[in-house]
Write a protein that holds these residues in place. Structure first.
Motif, PDB file in Angstrom:
ATOM      1  N   UNK A   1      13.502 -28.812 154.291  1.00  0.00           N
ATOM      2  CA  UNK A   1      12.325 -29.339 155.003  1.00  0.00           C
ATOM      3  C   UNK A   1      10.992 -28.735 154.586  1.00  0.00           C
ATOM      4  N   UNK A   2      11.024 -27.507 154.063  1.00  0.00           N
ATOM      5  CA  UNK A   2       9.730 -26.842 153.851  1.00  0.00           C
ATOM      6  C   UNK A   2       9.429 -26.478 152.399  1.00  0.00           C
TER       7      UNK A   2
ATOM      8  N   UNK B   1       7.324 -37.162 163.570  1.00  0.00           N
ATOM      9  CA  UNK B   1       8.790 -37.270 163.531  1.00  0.00           C
ATOM     10  C   UNK B   1       9.400 -37.000 162.156  1.00  0.00           C
ATOM     11  N   UNK B   2       9.139 -35.844 161.563  1.00  0.00           N
ATOM     12  CA  UNK B   2       9.789 -35.557 160.276  1.00  0.00           C
ATOM     13  C   UNK B   2      11.296 -35.451 160.438  1.00  0.00           C
ATOM     14  N   UNK B   3      11.716 -34.952 161.620  1.00  0.00           N
ATOM     15  CA  UNK B   3      13.155 -34.911 161.905  1.00  0.00           C
ATOM     16  C   UNK B   3      13.394 -35.887 163.061  1.00  0.00           C
ATOM     17  N   UNK B   4      14.141 -36.956 162.819  1.00  0.00           N
ATOM     18  CA  UNK B   4      14.391 -37.902 163.911  1.00  0.00           C
ATOM     19  C   UNK B   4      15.042 -37.197 165.108  1.00  0.00           C
ATOM     20  N   UNK B   5      14.805 -37.734 166.283  1.00  0.00           N
ATOM     21  CA  UNK B   5      15.276 -37.019 167.479  1.00  0.00           C
ATOM     22  C   UNK B   5      16.799 -36.858 167.509  1.00  0.00           C
ATOM     23  N   UNK B   6      17.499 -37.874 167.065  1.00  0.00           N
ATOM     24  CA  UNK B   6      18.973 -37.752 167.068  1.00  0.00           C
ATOM     25  C   UNK B   6      19.417 -36.611 166.149  1.00  0.00           C
TER      26      UNK B   6
ATOM     27  N   UNK C   1      14.511 -21.217 169.911  1.00  0.00           N
ATOM     28  CA  UNK C   1      13.410 -22.027 170.456  1.00  0.00           C
ATOM     29  C   UNK C   1      12.333 -22.241 169.394  1.00  0.00           C
ATOM     30  N   UNK C   2      12.012 -21.180 168.673  1.00  0.00           N
ATOM     31  CA  UNK C   2      10.971 -21.289 167.622  1.00  0.00           C
ATOM     32  C   UNK C   2      11.425 -22.244 166.522  1.00  0.00           C
ATOM     33  N   UNK C   3      12.716 -22.157 166.198  1.00  0.00           N
ATOM     34  CA  UNK C   3      13.254 -23.017 165.132  1.00  0.00           C
ATOM     35  C   UNK C   3      13.114 -24.496 165.510  1.00  0.00           C
TER      36      UNK C   3
ATOM     37  N   UNK D   1      10.625 -29.659 164.672  1.00  0.00           N
ATOM     38  CA  UNK D   1      10.038 -30.848 165.307  1.00  0.00           C
ATOM     39  C   UNK D   1       8.597 -31.054 164.857  1.00  0.00           C
ATOM     40  N   UNK D   2       7.849 -29.966 164.728  1.00  0.00           N
ATOM     41  CA  UNK D   2       6.434 -30.093 164.324  1.00  0.00           C
ATOM     42  C   UNK D   2       6.290 -30.054 162.805  1.00  0.00           C
ATOM     43  N   UNK D   3       7.374 -29.764 162.146  1.00  0.00           N
ATOM     44  CA  UNK D   3       7.395 -29.671 160.688  1.00  0.00           C
ATOM     45  C   UNK D   3       6.335 -28.702 160.165  1.00  0.00           C
ATOM     46  N   UNK D   4       6.306 -27.545 160.794  1.00  0.00           N
ATOM     47  CA  UNK D   4       5.361 -26.526 160.339  1.00  0.00           C
ATOM     48  C   UNK D   4       5.925 -25.143 160.645  1.00  0.00           C
ATOM     49  N   UNK D   5       5.903 -24.275 159.649  1.00  0.00           N
ATOM     50  CA  UNK D   5       6.415 -22.915 159.867  1.00  0.00           C
ATOM     51  C   UNK D   5       5.439 -22.093 160.728  1.00  0.00           C
ATOM     52  N   UNK D   6       4.230 -22.628 160.912  1.00  0.00           N
ATOM     53  CA  UNK D   6       3.219 -21.922 161.709  1.00  0.00           C
ATOM     54  C   UNK D   6       3.198 -22.401 163.162  1.00  0.00           C
TER      55      UNK D   6
END
Ligand SMILES: Nc1ncnc2c1ncn2[C@@H]1O[C@H](COP(=O)(O)OP(=O)(O)OP(=O)(O)O)[C@@H](O)[C@H]1O
Length: 622
Positions: free
Chosen positions: A353-354, A374-379, A450-452, A457-462
């Motif tokens: 992903x990154x 939605x970079x990662x679909x919810x399912x 939780x952070x992961x 979901x936000x597609x950002x390591x920050x």
């Protein structure tokens, strides 16, 4: 292109040569290139007689130098092991050895310095036959529109070129593959499926889907990759495994593991130490494993190794299993090595992903689809959440902590299939702090989890730096449940339902599928053999007679199915049949000795020639 054509010898004239063949055959199955010798009862055609006359004159002086014949081992392998051990033949191999060209099959004159052995030219009746004996590796398989399923299937590894090792090497039967398999050459699904009547089925419907087969084959290929193979591709010549290992600064063997293959180009960092990841083969089990090496590590407390025992007991579908850990000086320093299960073709979540490539791909996808977020679909996200939660639950249940819940330490080993990697590594490195700190580490695991979720979901390591903004994003694009889970994890521990058994079941299904991968191809090949063998139409065909070029197919059938042991009991060895069919399917250069039932005729022929011959015979009936 040079091609080897079968050479025919008369039995009564070739005793001396036969003894030479036997001397070779003691060392291997194959004694001579394409030697075809029949008893004197062999039928003679005018061509044969002419050939026999040549034989009478030249039979024993091929490659002659100083009155001696050129040793067949030199011809075949480039050297003779018995050169200094009493082998009486000529070993001067500087002279070029030129075999007759395929394009002029009836021209038995050969250039100076080439073998003067009589050449047996199969009686090909048409141009098509001549073309069909072109080496498989360079030919494109032709197919009939209506029976494409039985056409000579594209080779299992179609464009592999096999390179002999140089003369000074110890193993004359060692071949090196230079090219990668070309997956696109697999038989594609027919384009006119929709036009078939309801009771018709295309041949592909009996086999596994192309993309699934390709995936499994790629995994097999990744498993067998070696440093020597990789370097071979680059430099194109032979280097021993030891040379290459030295060149790459890798030891030949570490503990019971050998054939190390680096899985990453640059070292990573684990708790301040440089780390390397290798694939290796275990000498005792023959299986592949992943070795994570931590450079410059000194084991102060021997008890630290006891933690590995606890980790070894954990068997979970979403955790890369730990096999063992040890310290070693094999790399020239003091290294800690952790050995894990090897999952071919897996990548980390960070890579998936990154990495810059993944980001660019995602960006392009968003632009093309005109969507935002939605970079990662919810399912998929829920699938990730349940898998990781299940793994954490198991590890915490054993009184341990994961400590590696971050994108670069979670492997994707299949489509959306996650496994926590580097289990136990941090515990061993920081053993002294473990006992009192485990509850704290467990809390940290949930926080990291939780952070992961937010990161993905936000597609950002920050994203975990500005939590309010991240939660706002979550609220916009995902259902409230995702946000609630993330919030929950970031505040206090949670329990999830175990889905462990579901994944284990999927694993065993996939393993079984991998075993049956090539069955479809073998069935097609068997059907093809069944179609051509013992056909009444071929009864009068001279090519199927004792002196015909297709006689070898009959003998091959006997070689595969009708062998008896020394007591006369039929040999019903399935592995022999499967090995033969696989080699035939690929059309390897390996040669086998075929003998007629009356033991009067023997042929030495390669699988490559057999494959060509079978293909030509099949083409005759369609
Ligand atoms: N158990 C395993 N089975 C198969 N391949 C693995 C396994 N563990 C790691 N790999 C491969 O090794 C590569 C490097 O793994 P590693 O854990 O060092 O990840 P990384 O992203 O390089 O992390 P870091 O930057 O911390 O080194 C991964 O991309 C993965 O392809």
């Amino acid at each position: 292109m040079k091609a080897i054509l079968p050479v025919i010898l008369r039995k009564r004239e070739s005793d001396a040569r036969l003894s030479h063949l036997i001397h070779d055959r003691e060392r291997c199955e194959i004694a001579s290139p394409d030697v075809f010798f029949t008893p004197s009862k062999r039928r003679r055609s005018p061509t044969n007689n002419k050939r026999d006359r040549n034989l009478d004159n030249d039979d024993f002086d091929f490659g002659a130098s100083n009155g001696k014949r050129l040793c067949r081992n030199v011809i075949i392998h480039g050297f003779c092991k018995f050169q200094d051990k009493g082998c009486e033949f000529n070993h001067e191999n500087e002279k070029s050895f030129v075999l007759p060209q395929l394009e002029t099959p009836r021209n038995t004159t050969v250039s100076a310095g080439s073998i003067h052995a009589p050449v047996f030219v199969p009686k090909y009746t048409s141009q098509q036959d001549l073309v069909s004996i072109m080496p498989i590796l360079s030919s494109v398989p032709s197919r009939s529109a209506s029976f494409s399923q039985f056409a000579l299937a594209p080779s299992y590894i179609p464009n592999y070129q096999q390179t002999m090792i140089p003369n000074n090497s110890s193993d004359p039967y060692y071949f090196v593959n230079n090219a990668n398999p070309q997956y696109h050459k697999y038989q594609p699904t027919l384009p006119h499926v929709a036009n078939l009547s309801t009771h018709h089925r295309v041949a592909q419907s009996f086999s596994i889907p192309d993309n699934l087969r390709e995936k499994l084959l790629k995994r097999n290929e990744a498993s067998i990759l070696t440093v020597s193979g990789k370097l071979e591709e680059k430099v194109g010549n032979y280097m021993s495994q030891n040379d290459i290992a030295r060149e790459r600064g890798l030891p030949e063997q570490v503990h019971v593991y050998h054939s190390l293959y680096p899985l990453e180009e640059k070292p990573g960092k684990i708790l301040g130490h440089s780390s390397w990841v290798y694939k290796a083969i275990c000498r005792t089990s023959g299986k592949h494993y992943t070795m994570v090496r931590v450079e410059g590590f000194r084991l102060v407390n021997e008890k630290a190794m006891s933690i590995v025992k606890q980790w070894r007991k954990i068997k979970h579908a979403n955790i890369v299993a730990v096999r063992e850990a040890f310290t070693t000086r094999a790399f020239g320093d003091s290294s800690l090595v952790f050995v894990y299960d090897y999952h071919p073709c897996s990548i980390t979540l960070a890579e998936a992903y990154f990495s810059p490539q993944a980001q660019a791909l995602l960006h392009a996808r968003f632009q093309a689809a005109g969507i935002n977020g939605m970079p990662v679909p919810e399912t998929t996200l829920w699938s990730f959440i349940t898998q990781i939660a299940s793994a954490i639950k198991t590890i915490h249940g054993k009184g341990l902590a994961v400590r590696t819940i971050e994108p670069s330490k979670i492997l994707m080993t299949g489509k959306n299939r996650l496994r926590l990697n580097c289990a136990g590594l941090y515990d061993l490195i920081q053993f002294d702090h473990i006992a009192q700190n485990t509850p704290i580490y467990q809390q940290e695991d949930l926080l990291s989890f939780g952070k992961l979720i937010i990161t993905l979901a936000c597609h950002s390591t920050q994203s975990s730096i500005n939590l309010p903004q991240s939660f706002e994003y979550l609220t916009r694009f995902y259902t409230p449940d995702v946000k609630n889970v993330a919030l929950y994890l970031l505040s206090k521990p949670t329990h999830t339902k175990s889905i462990d058994h579901v994944f284990n079941y999927a694993d065993s299904l996939e393993t079984n599928l991998g075993r049956e991968l090539e069955n479809g191809r073998i069935t097609k090949l068997l059907s093809k053999l069944g179609f051509i063998n013992e056909r009444p139409e071929f009864d009068q065909d001279p090519r199927w007679s004792e002196t015909g070029d297709r006689y070898m197919i009959k003998l091959f059938r006997d070689y595969m199915f009708h062998q008896v042991n020394e007591m006369g009991v039929p040999v019903t060895d399935m592995s022999h049949i499967i090995t033969c069919l696989n080699k035939l399917d690929v059309g390897v250069d390996e040669k086998i000795l075929l003998t007629s039932r009356d033991e009067q005729t023997s042929i030495i022929v390669s699988y490559k020639e057999l494959k060509t011959c079978i293909h030509a015979a099949f083409q005759d009936i369609i």
